[in-house]
Design an enzyme around this catalytic site. Structure first.
Site, PDB file in Angstrom:
ATOM      1  N   THR A  44      -0.452   1.769   5.685  1.00  9.06           N
ATOM      2  CA  THR A  44       0.049   0.838   6.780  1.00  9.06           C
ATOM      3  C   THR A  44      -1.338   0.908   7.752  1.00  9.06           C
ATOM      4  O   THR A  44      -2.237   1.788   7.642  1.00  9.06           O
ATOM      5  CB  THR A  44       1.171   1.541   7.741  1.00  9.06           C
ATOM      6  OG1 THR A  44       0.540   2.733   8.205  1.00  9.06           O
ATOM      7  CG2 THR A  44       2.188   1.773   6.718  1.00  9.06           C
ATOM      8  N   ASP A  45      -1.148  -0.001   8.828  1.00  9.25           N
ATOM      9  CA  ASP A  45      -2.280   0.134  10.112  1.00  9.25           C
ATOM     10  C   ASP A  45      -1.612   1.150  10.998  1.00  9.25           C
ATOM     11  O   ASP A  45      -0.379   1.575  10.883  1.00  9.25           O
ATOM     12  CB  ASP A  45      -2.520  -1.137  10.535  1.00  9.25           C
ATOM     13  CG  ASP A  45      -3.641  -1.401  11.275  1.00  9.25           C
ATOM     14  OD1 ASP A  45      -4.146  -0.103  11.752  1.00  9.25           O
ATOM     15  OD2 ASP A  45      -4.373  -2.276  11.418  1.00  9.25           O
ATOM     16  N   TRP A  46      -2.283   1.340  11.999  1.00  2.33           N
ATOM     17  CA  TRP A  46      -1.707   2.202  13.027  1.00  2.33           C
ATOM     18  C   TRP A  46      -0.335   2.217  13.768  1.00  2.33           C
ATOM     19  O   TRP A  46      -0.034   0.919  14.191  1.00  2.33           O
ATOM     20  CB  TRP A  46      -2.713   2.175  14.337  1.00  2.33           C
ATOM     21  CG  TRP A  46      -2.711   3.217  15.259  1.00  2.33           C
ATOM     22  CD1 TRP A  46      -2.058   3.107  16.484  1.00  2.33           C
ATOM     23  CD2 TRP A  46      -3.512   4.526  15.217  1.00  2.33           C
ATOM     24  NE1 TRP A  46      -2.228   4.116  17.344  1.00  2.33           N
ATOM     25  CE2 TRP A  46      -3.155   4.844  16.372  1.00  2.33           C
ATOM     26  CE3 TRP A  46      -4.362   5.045  14.745  1.00  2.33           C
ATOM     27  CZ2 TRP A  46      -3.610   6.111  17.022  1.00  2.33           C
ATOM     28  CZ3 TRP A  46      -4.871   6.297  14.942  1.00  2.33           C
ATOM     29  CH2 TRP A  46      -4.533   6.910  16.238  1.00  2.33           C
TER      30      TRP A  46
END
Length: 755
Positions: free
Chosen positions: A303-305
């Site tokens: 995932t991203d942040w």
């Protein structure tokens, strides 16, 4: 002795993290080891491998880069965290500090039952930009402007070398987003608006980062980002929704990732946005059916942040965080960048124990993580010995960064050949970007937003300092003239007064340093304070050289006609000041080309490969030339001037008629008809004159950068394959339809028939 205990002792010794550089295991060996290790892991250990945490969670308050041992122990011993990322709150650590950080982490993982090493990732997107002394290259948009894949590959090789020298084996790069709005805050992290150019540059970067053996102590694993459609926001702002027909997604976005995956990319970061109402992090169709099954991606999907959390708090498709975790993992997420708590671990553990997420999905995800760690050779070596990296921050590497900046900087206008400047004349240097390293580097430089560049790069030269170094301080007048955002009439008048004593003005305008949401804007026009400065100076009748330091094309149509020369620097990195000044004074001949259309007006944002109906005149016309009536960008994709002249001739194709299995060979002669040596990016465009899906006016299909001495001629050769003639139809199939195609190189054209 108990056989199980004996096995564990041998197993632990086999997998213990050492300091030696052993050969990377082959694919068959890796699969065997993954299976063996997975069979020994508990559910808790497996879910830990799917958890990614930011190291700032362990920092002692007020002591950046110093870990609270109890918190680090909790992460690794209790939660079995498999990967870490980010940098300490102080900004970029030194190479030795990174070694210290990784050693402390290793000391803790060596106390675990299975001694599985941590996978550490970093946003090394334009060099080792999170290591204090690292060599910094132009941002990706500048690399795209070089139209030189060799430069991009070499830069990635150096970045890999210096990142591994910092004991970090994993980079969140390259960015393969295809931006469709020029106001998007992450354009400069991309390779521009063209799918083919992005594909070729992305390939070069993956090959440079990973090399022939990604487990070598000089290579790093890549993380392609952001899968998929992230740059197509309808608002032009970061992390906002996109509407993309599947046909369009498959024709323009997907080939970029497909090529990078075939090149061996080890991981992929998921888009923070949503497509047609579905967040990509929650889309099984995109992450499993398309990415993993159709494209055959065997690497790690991360995932991203906070993006699983955002499924609940922002996207509102999950009523609880627990539901968000279930949704994302079943969709195909392998690792969650949580990144500052253990909610993912707790929720996923509960979901697995209650049978809501199958163990088969967990085992698949963990196998991917373990496989990548073995491919990177982390079980044998993941702390760098400085003695192995004698070229770190070397003059050789700095020279490569300078060359990249030199080939990226793009001359857009040169009225009356005002450039190059005369070293004997007195000039005024003014503008808010003239004397700061922040505006040469942009975001993701030493820290997230890049606002520490003046401290960390204090030994590098700003534009002003490079000019002073070139011609002497006595020939250079300077004042800031204005702030980037705040208007100051006194400063403007100070610049006007100084300009009266100068023969020419170098006006440095642009943008603040930014990335992601902090870079969102409401107007594409360059700031009003800078427009006022440009207009005030233009009234003096002095020749003005406009230098642009910007991550995206900010509109300059309010004053462009009053500028005598315009140079686009993009974000050229630490050596950009020197490179620019060498171009301004003619010691280097510019050769960059725009990797996007530079718009003239905020409501006229067509791409170069637009459809015909995007640029109709007031009346319907059949003549192609008249279709151009309303298409009038400030500067078109591919624009780039030189201090010499190049003449194209003898455009030839080896077949006038082909079938759908034939390739076609294209040749053209390019001659340097000027008096200076120069480099020229030769661009080949293709047009399908008629098609069942409305065709593009033209599309880039090949490019090559060549060097020519005065009066030298080179024959450039390209081969077009059947795939180059195809597009995605409404049945989502790649097809090439019978009819006439046109090849264009410079102003030369040739047509052929597909039978």
């Amino acid at each position: 002795m108990n056989k199980t205990i004996t096995f564990l002792i041998v197993f632990s010794l086999f997998y213990s993290i050492g300091w030696s550089q052993k050969a990377t295991p082959n694919e068959k060996e890796i699969e065997k080891k993954v299976t063996e290790l997975l069979s020994k892991m508990t559910i808790e250990e497996k879910i830990g491998q799917m958890t990614n945490i930011a190291v700032t969670l362990f920092e002692i308050k007020g002591q950046p880069g110093v870990f609270d041992k109890a918190k680090l122990r909790e992460a690794i011993q209790k939660y079995h965290v498999g990967s870490l990322q980010n940098i300490p709150n102080s900004g970029a650590p030194t190479q030795m500090k990174w070694r210290e950080i990784m050693t402390s982490i290793n000391n803790e993982t060596n106390k675990t039952r299975l001694k599985i090493p941590i996978l550490y990732g970093i946003d090394a997107i334009h060099g080792a930009n999170y290591t204090a002394e690292g060599t910094l290259f132009p941002q990706e948009i500048g690399l795209a402007a070089t139209f030189n894949t060799a430069i991009t590959k070499k830069g990635a090789q150096i970045s890999a070398y210096e990142t591994r020298a910092s004991s970090i084996p994993w980079v969140f790069s390259p960015d393969l987003d295809l931006p469709r709005s020029p106001s998007w805050s992450r354009i400069w992290e991309s390779f521009g608006e063209d799918s083919y150019l992005t594909t070729q540059m992305g390939l070069a970067m993956v090959e440079g980062f990973e090399g022939n053996d990604v487990g070598s102590k000089y290579q790093v694993g890549t993380c392609l980002k952001h899968f998929i459609g992230y740059g197509s926001t309808t608002t032009g702002k970061d992390r906002t929704p996109s509407i993309i027909p599947e046909r369009v997604l498959r024709q323009y976005d997907l080939p970029i990732y497909e090529a990078a995956i075939k090149a061996g990319a080890k991981s992929i970061m998921v888009s923070s946005g949503e497509i047609n109402g579905t967040p990509v992090h929650a889309s099984k169709e995109l992450l499993t059916d398309l990415l993993k099954n159709e494209l055959g991606f065997k690497g790690v999907v991360i995932t991203d942040w906070k993006d699983i959390i955002y499924l609940h708090t922002r996207h509102k498709v999950a009523e609880t965080n627990r539901e968000a975790v279930k949704m994302a993992v079943i969709a195909g997420i392998d690792v969650s960048m949580v990144p500052d708590n253990y909610t993912f671990y707790d929720d996923l553990l509960d979901l697995v124990k209650k049978g809501e997420v199958p163990m088969s999905r967990i085992d698949d995800a963990v196998s991917r993580v373990l496989r990548m760690k073995m491919q990177l050779n982390l079980f044998n070596n993941n702390v760098a010995d400085p003695k192995d990296y004698p070229k770190f921050a070397s003059q050789e590497f700095i020279d490569e960064a300078y060359n990249a900046a030199s080939e990226s900087i793009t001359l857009l206008k040169n009225k009356y050949n005002i450039l190059p400047l005369d070293k004997s004349e007195k000039i005024l240097v003014t503008g808010p970007t003239a004397n700061s390293m922040k505006y040469l580097n942009g975001g993701w430089t030493y820290n997230w937003q890049g606002d520490l560049s003046d401290r960390f790069a204090s030994n590098k030269m700003t534009i002003l300092e490079a000019i002073q170094d070139k011609v002497g301080k006595e020939k250079v007048l300077y004042t800031a003239g204005t702030d980037l955002e705040k208007e100051d009439e006194n400063e403007i008048q100070k610049a006007v007064a100084l300009a009266k004593d100068a023969s020419k003005i170098v006006l440095c305008l642009g943008e603040k340093n930014y990335t992601e949401t902090p870079g969102d804007i409401s107007s594409l026009y360059i700031s009003s304070s800078q427009i006022k400065l440009a207009l005030a100076l233009s009234k003096l009748g002095k020749p003005i050289v406009l230098v642009l330091n910007e991550g995206r094309p900010r509109l300059i149509s309010d004053f462009e006609d009053k500028m005598d020369a315009i140079v686009q620097c993009y974000l050229p990195g630490n050596e950009g000041g020197r490179a620019l000044v060498d171009i301004l004074y003619g010691d280097v001949n510019p050769s960059g080309r725009l990797p996007y259309n530079y718009p003239r007006y905020s409501n006229s944002l067509e791409k170069y490969n637009r459809k015909y109906t995007e640029s109709l005149g007031e009346e319907e016309q059949n003549d192609d030339a008249k279709y151009e009536k309303s298409y009038n960008p400030q500067f078109e994709f591919g624009t780039g001037l030189s201090y010499t002249t190049f003449t194209y001739s003898n455009l030839k194709i080896d077949k006038l008629e082909i079938n759908d299995s034939d390739s076609i060979r294209v040749t053209v002669d390019v001659k340097n008809t000027g008096t200076k040596a120069g480099k020229e990016a030769v661009l080949l465009y293709l047009t399908d004159l008629y098609a069942s899906i409305t065709p593009e006016v033209k599309a880039l299909k090949r490019f090559e950068k060549i060097s020519l001495m005065p009066n030298e001629t080179k024959t450039v050769s390209f081969v077009l394959h059947p795939k180059d003639l195809q597009f995605v139809n409404n049945e989502l199939k790649w097809v090439a339809e019978k009819g006439i195609f046109r090849i264009q190189i410079s102003d030369l054209k040739q047509e052929f028939l597909l039978k």
